[in-house]
Design an enzyme around this catalytic site. Structure first.
Site, PDB file in Angstrom:
ATOM      1  CD  GLU A  69      -3.126   0.862   2.142  1.00 52.44           C
ATOM      2  OE1 GLU A  69      -4.301   0.690   1.778  1.00 52.44           O
ATOM      3  OE2 GLU A  69      -2.788   0.895   3.349  1.00 52.44           O
ATOM      4  CG  HIS A 110       6.530 -28.946   2.652  1.00 47.29           C
ATOM      5  ND1 HIS A 110       7.179 -30.118   2.335  1.00 47.29           N
ATOM      6  CD2 HIS A 110       6.919 -28.631   3.903  1.00 47.29           C
ATOM      7  CE1 HIS A 110       7.908 -30.509   3.362  1.00 47.29           C
ATOM      8  NE2 HIS A 110       7.776 -29.624   4.327  1.00 47.29           N
ATOM      9  CE  LYS A 114     -11.481   2.892   1.994  1.00 43.60           C
ATOM     10  NZ  LYS A 114     -11.022   3.832   3.043  1.00 43.60           N
TER      11      LYS A 114
END
Length: 530
Positions: free
Chosen positions: A322, A351, A455
């Site tokens: 961000e 793994h 938003k």
């Protein structure tokens, strides 16, 4: 065993600080012997700009804000007596409030002592305290923490189901700087409704963490919540864990927030220095710069070899991505800067993706996090005359060696043990590296325009949903195709979104939307009952 890197290179480039309990090994990054001297002038400029930032300069020019998360652990550094006093008073207020809760001097509506904390927030308002809680939790904690950090109804139901009958002894902390952020607002309203269903007053179990004058501040005042703690304009969400956002829930849980702050403060002192080889934040940022120059978007794989640090990679994702993922630089030029961060814990997750790290694209560098202390007390000897912790270190060392054999680069950060102090050190170390790297590449690390864009588009989708419902409800019982609905509400360019919204509406009962399924599916017709 093949010796991959010379012992002399390791010794020369190892940063060691006994007081911080920190080692930083950059020797397995393949920078040249001239790299640091070539970066001298750039770093001199960066140090000057960092000094101005910490003195209260306009470090976030796009939003016209100071950047002050460094003041949170060193209030005397703040540019005004008012800010300094506000920070100090807030820490004292948090400690006092936590003590009152623990002693049962402040209780819920039924006079029951609070046993749980429910944190309602999003992004840094949840992720920071969640990471530190996970790192420092113990059976001796004074309260149990729960988190609602999304607007997912099923997720909210799951958390409330875990709390169950103890909701009346649960203290709710609602965290939102503006009070208008959708996710914490919805979480608060959902939880409030749950209290009301049980005949309880939400306000008598609620605390706000918000900016003075915000909608949430007004709500908490008007409804007479238990308490409100401040968020400041000069602290962004992703750097807010050492403000009320993190300190309040952590203190309530019974954690040592003073040592957490001290670790960050002490690390800041080292990373404030202008002698680059003695500045771990500068060294880390320079390794990022070396790894990503002319290769914007090179990925960072974070591998902490400690279960308690499982959320550290996720915390760093927000802090780094961000902050550094920006389209424009400070000159307004298009640069598309950023470092993608992914990872989890070793040895479990090696793994999952070690195969690709060793033999796939060489488009990443690894940051290993090593913790020397295995556990409190002694460990039993397992197979091969070794403890479980010795096996864990062997997996780290083996993975690092295998990467180097394949000429894949890595950084190793080592701390002696996990406690409040070292978590503060790690938080401060990466915060400083982010600040320095941003200055090296000339971007604003403290705004997030794309997040705000997301938003806005979410709000547009809600408005579109309401237009669809309004149209269908004035034609009850009549079926409509997607093109017919889109044309009627003048949203022809958003037919796919109209279709997606309607599919969601038909699965959920609240608005009474039904369908006549078409073949293929996009030919479906939609209606509300007459």
């Amino acid at each position: 065993m093949v010796v991959i890197k010379s012992w002399e290179r390791y010794k020369h480039h190892l940063y060691n600080d006994d007081e911080l309990g920190l080692l930083l090994d950059i020797s397995r990054m393949n920078f040249s012997d001239q790299f640091f001297s070539e970066m001298t002038k750039d770093m001199e400029k960066v140090y000057g700009e960092m000094e101005l930032l910490e003195k209260g300069g306009l470090a976030n020019p796009d939003e016209g804000r100071m950047v002050g998360h460094y003041w949170l652990r060193y209030p005397d550094l703040a540019p005004s007596v008012e800010i300094s006093k506000g920070i100090q008073d807030n820490i004292a207020d948090i400690l006092r409030f936590a003590e009152q809760i623990h002693k049962g001097e402040i209780t819920g509506e039924k006079k029951q002592a609070f046993r749980n904390i429910l944190i309602i927030g999003i992004g840094g308002s949840s992720l920071g305290p969640r990471f530190v809680r996970s790192a420092l939790a113990s059976p001796r904690d004074k309260m149990k923490s729960f988190f609602i950090d999304n607007t997912d109804p099923d997720g909210i139901d799951y958390v409330l189901g875990e709390i169950g009958a103890t909701l009346d002894s649960t203290l709710c902390i609602v965290i939102s700087k503006s009070g208008g952020t959708i996710e914490p607002r919805n979480g608060m309203l959902e939880v409030k409704a749950c209290y009301q269903e049980l005949g309880l007053s939400f306000a008598k179990h609620a605390v706000a963490v918000t900016q003075v004058g915000s909608r949430l501040a007004e709500t908490s005042h008007n409804e007479n919540w238990l308490k409100a703690f401040p968020m400041w304009d000069w602290v962004g969400g992703r750097t807010s864990v050492l403000s009320s956002v993190g300190l309040l829930p952590l203190a309530l849980q019974g954690m040592d927030i003073i040592n957490l702050l001290q670790g960050a403060k002490d690390c800041d002192e080292r990373t404030r220095g202008t002698d680059t080889p003695r500045n771990p934040g500068a060294l880390l940022a320079l390794m990022w710069y070396y790894a990503t120059q002319d290769q914007r978007g090179k990925q960072m794989v974070v591998l902490p070899y400690k279960d308690r640090l499982e959320l550290f990679a996720k915390y760093l994702q927000q802090l780094i991505m961000e902050s550094l993922g920006k389209e424009k630089n400070l000159k307004g030029e298009t640069v598309h800067q950023g470092i993608a961060v992914y990872g989890n814990k070793g040895s479990t997750d090696q793994h999952s993706y070690l195969q690709q790290l060793l033999e796939g694209p060489d488009n990443f560098f690894v940051t290993f996090i090593e913790v020397l202390k295995d556990r409190e007390g002694t460990s039993p000897i397992m197979a091969e005359n070794s403890t479980s912790g010795e096996y864990l270190q062997a997996f780290l060392l083996g993975t690092r060696e295998a990467l180097t054999e394949k000429r894949r680069e890595s950084i190793t950060i080592t701390v002696k043990e996990i406690n409040a102090y070292t978590i503060g050190v790690l938080i401060a170390l990466f915060e400083r590296a982010v600040s320095i790297y941003a200055l090296l590449v000339g971007i604003n690390a403290y705004h997030q325009p794309a997040v705000e864009m997301g938003k806005k588009v979410a709000g547009d989708a809600i408005n579109l949903k309401n237009k669809i419902l309004d149209f269908l409800k004035v034609h009850p019982g009549k079926t409509f195709s997607i093109p017919e609905i889109a044309q009627a509400i003048q949203e022809e360019e958003h037919q796919e979104m109209v279709f997606k919204i309607l599919l969601h509406l038909t699965i959920n009962p609240e608005h009474g939307v039904n369908l006549e399924q078409g073949h293929p599916l996009p030919e479906t017709r939609f209606f509300v009952d007459g």
